[in-house]
Design an enzyme around this catalytic site. Structure first.
Site, mmCIF file in Angstrom:
data_model
loop_
_atom_site.group_PDB
_atom_site.id
_atom_site.type_symbol
_atom_site.label_atom_id
_atom_site.label_comp_id
_atom_site.label_asym_id
_atom_site.label_seq_id
_atom_site.Cartn_x
_atom_site.Cartn_y
_atom_site.Cartn_z
ATOM 1 N N ARG A 1 77.202 41.350 46.515
ATOM 2 C CA ARG A 1 75.986 41.505 45.712
ATOM 3 C C ARG A 1 75.494 40.148 45.237
ATOM 4 O O ARG A 1 76.230 39.380 44.624
ATOM 5 C CB ARG A 1 76.252 42.416 44.513
ATOM 6 C CG ARG A 1 74.966 42.765 43.756
ATOM 7 C CD ARG A 1 75.219 43.894 42.769
ATOM 8 N NE ARG A 1 73.993 44.322 42.139
ATOM 9 C CZ ARG A 1 73.132 45.170 42.678
ATOM 10 N NH1 ARG A 1 73.374 45.662 43.861
ATOM 11 N NH2 ARG A 1 72.040 45.514 42.053
ATOM 12 N N SER B 1 75.825 49.931 26.511
ATOM 13 C CA SER B 1 76.760 51.041 26.602
ATOM 14 C C SER B 1 78.177 50.590 26.231
ATOM 15 O O SER B 1 78.891 51.291 25.495
ATOM 16 C CB SER B 1 76.753 51.603 28.029
ATOM 17 O OG SER B 1 77.731 52.608 28.187
ATOM 18 N N GLY C 1 82.548 51.032 24.194
ATOM 19 C CA GLY C 1 83.702 50.278 24.656
ATOM 20 C C GLY C 1 83.756 50.227 26.172
ATOM 21 O O GLY C 1 82.974 50.881 26.868
ATOM 22 N N LEU D 1 84.979 51.413 29.416
ATOM 23 C CA LEU D 1 85.598 52.666 29.832
ATOM 24 C C LEU D 1 86.524 52.508 31.037
ATOM 25 O O LEU D 1 87.449 53.304 31.208
ATOM 26 C CB LEU D 1 84.503 53.704 30.149
ATOM 27 C CG LEU D 1 83.588 54.073 28.972
ATOM 28 C CD1 LEU D 1 82.571 55.110 29.404
ATOM 29 C CD2 LEU D 1 84.408 54.586 27.797
ATOM 30 N N GLY E 1 84.112 44.737 39.959
ATOM 31 C CA GLY E 1 83.703 44.929 38.567
ATOM 32 C C GLY E 1 82.882 43.787 38.005
ATOM 33 O O GLY E 1 82.893 43.544 36.787
ATOM 34 N N GLU E 2 82.120 43.095 38.863
ATOM 35 C CA GLU E 2 81.384 41.917 38.381
ATOM 36 C C GLU E 2 80.317 42.278 37.352
ATOM 37 O O GLU E 2 80.093 41.536 36.399
ATOM 38 C CB GLU E 2 80.738 41.155 39.546
ATOM 39 C CG GLU E 2 79.973 39.929 39.065
ATOM 40 C CD GLU E 2 79.666 38.932 40.165
ATOM 41 O OE1 GLU E 2 78.924 37.978 39.883
ATOM 42 O OE2 GLU E 2 80.163 39.101 41.290
ATOM 43 N N ARG E 3 79.656 43.419 37.538
ATOM 44 C CA ARG E 3 78.616 43.791 36.561
ATOM 45 C C ARG E 3 79.219 44.010 35.173
ATOM 46 O O ARG E 3 78.628 43.621 34.162
ATOM 47 C CB ARG E 3 77.870 45.037 37.033
ATOM 48 C CG ARG E 3 76.996 44.804 38.260
ATOM 49 C CD ARG E 3 75.928 45.846 38.399
ATOM 50 N NE ARG E 3 76.457 47.195 38.394
ATOM 51 C CZ ARG E 3 75.711 48.288 38.260
ATOM 52 N NH1 ARG E 3 74.413 48.191 38.067
ATOM 53 N NH2 ARG E 3 76.255 49.485 38.290
ATOM 54 N N ASN F 1 81.552 47.840 46.568
ATOM 55 C CA ASN F 1 80.128 47.679 46.296
ATOM 56 C C ASN F 1 79.274 48.591 47.163
ATOM 57 O O ASN F 1 78.303 49.184 46.693
ATOM 58 C CB ASN F 1 79.713 46.214 46.514
ATOM 59 C CG ASN F 1 79.922 45.366 45.278
ATOM 60 O OD1 ASN F 1 79.078 45.306 44.403
ATOM 61 N ND2 ASN F 1 81.069 44.726 45.182
ATOM 62 N N ARG G 1 79.520 52.272 45.893
ATOM 63 C CA ARG G 1 78.850 52.556 44.618
ATOM 64 C C ARG G 1 77.341 52.370 44.699
ATOM 65 O O ARG G 1 76.641 52.529 43.714
ATOM 66 C CB ARG G 1 79.416 51.662 43.511
ATOM 67 C CG ARG G 1 80.862 51.983 43.164
ATOM 68 C CD ARG G 1 81.414 50.990 42.149
ATOM 69 N NE ARG G 1 82.796 51.267 41.846
ATOM 70 C CZ ARG G 1 83.209 52.051 40.859
ATOM 71 N NH1 ARG G 1 82.334 52.642 40.077
ATOM 72 N NH2 ARG G 1 84.496 52.253 40.643
#
Length: 289
Positions: free
Chosen positions: A54, A68, A73, A75, A92-94, A127, A130
């Site tokens: 990405r 969020s 927290g 999640l 999990g870069e975002r 990526n 998702r």
């Protein structure tokens, strides 16, 4: 739901022993072993994954995620691995970027023991699964799986949870010029515009897309312009109609191959299907069955 299942069935298939040497623990085993080893890691010790497919991150989406996380927290943990100077992101870069934006000092992460190849595969497939990638990012990511990791179109389809025709069609976008890619990414043109000019030389491709952007041409208009450029027979250019062009593109989309319809005035004709490899031919035959 387990963390492994949350990553998606395609990624779970990727993590199976079929893709890794059986003499060593496979990635699925490593992930299982890491399930209960969530650590809180200083954010500044984590670096970006060089194989992250990405490239475009929208501020609005990141702001929404950050809000969020601030309210509810974090999640789900990110995935990282140990490198020389700290940790490198796997997936999990975002979340990592969102946590930075709200000035959090640490982030929950699962630390995995994986090599460069395993890390790259997880990053790409996670990526793609998702659906966080735009079409060009996805095309480049799948090309990496095909070229660097020697994965067939069928393997890519299995591991990403996509259909084989989707994989082949997306991979074809790598033949677009940089200009056409940029216009597809920024929304100036649709996927149909891009697919219509795939087989044209770079100069012609750019010329038609520039016209499409400037004049806001429909996909059908671009298909017609592209068909005129591709046809070596001036008489055929005159007689071909929009319905034939539309049918050609529908066949091309379904078969994930270049299709030409040669329709005669007496109502007869023939369909010509081109392929670039035996693997692509096998995929076409499966579709026809």
């Amino acid at each position: 739901m387990s963390k492994r299942k949350a990553l998606g069935s395609g990624l779970e298939a990727l993590l199976s022993a079929k893709t890794m040497p059986t003499s060593e623990p496979n990635v699925e085993d490593k992930l299982d072993q890491s399930q209960n080893k969530i650590r809180s890691i200083p954010i500044h010790e984590i670096t970006r994954n060089k194989n992250q497919p990405r490239q475009v991150f929208f501020d609005e989406a990141l702001e929404s995620m950050a809000a969020s996380i601030k309210e509810r927290g974090q999640l789900s943990p990110i995935l990282v691995r140990v490198v020389k100077d700290g940790y490198e992101l796997i997936a999990g870069e975002r979340r990592w970027r969102a946590m930075q934006s709200i000035q959090e000092h640490s982030i929950n992460a699962i630390v995995m023991d994986v090599d460069d190849t395993e890390s790259a595969l997880i990053a790409i497939v996670e990526n793609v699964q998702r659906e966080q990638l735009n079409s060009i990012e996805e095309a480049e990511a799948l090309l990496k799986l095909s070229k660097e990791y020697k994965m067939s179109h069928d393997d890519i389809a299995k591991y990403t949870g996509k259909s084989r025709s989707h994989v082949t069609n997306i991979l074809r976008l790598n033949d677009l010029t940089d200009y056409t890619k940029s216009k597809l990414i920024d929304g100036s043109i649709e996927m149909g515009h891009a697919r219509a000019v795939l087989l044209l030389d770079p100069a012609t491709q750019n010329s038609i897309i520039k016209q499409a952007v400037a004049k806001k041409l429909s996909v059908r208009s671009v298909e017609s312009l592209a068909r005129e450029k591709k046809s070596p027979n001036p008489k055929r250019t005159v007689t071909i109609n929009q319905d034939t062009v539309s049918l050609e593109n529908k066949f091309s989309e379904y078969l994930a191959a270049d299709v030409k319809i040669h329709h005669k005035q007496n109502g007869s004709g023939k369909i010509e299907v081109k392929y670039k490899s035996l693997e692509e031919l096998e995929g076409i035959l499966k579709k026809l069955k």
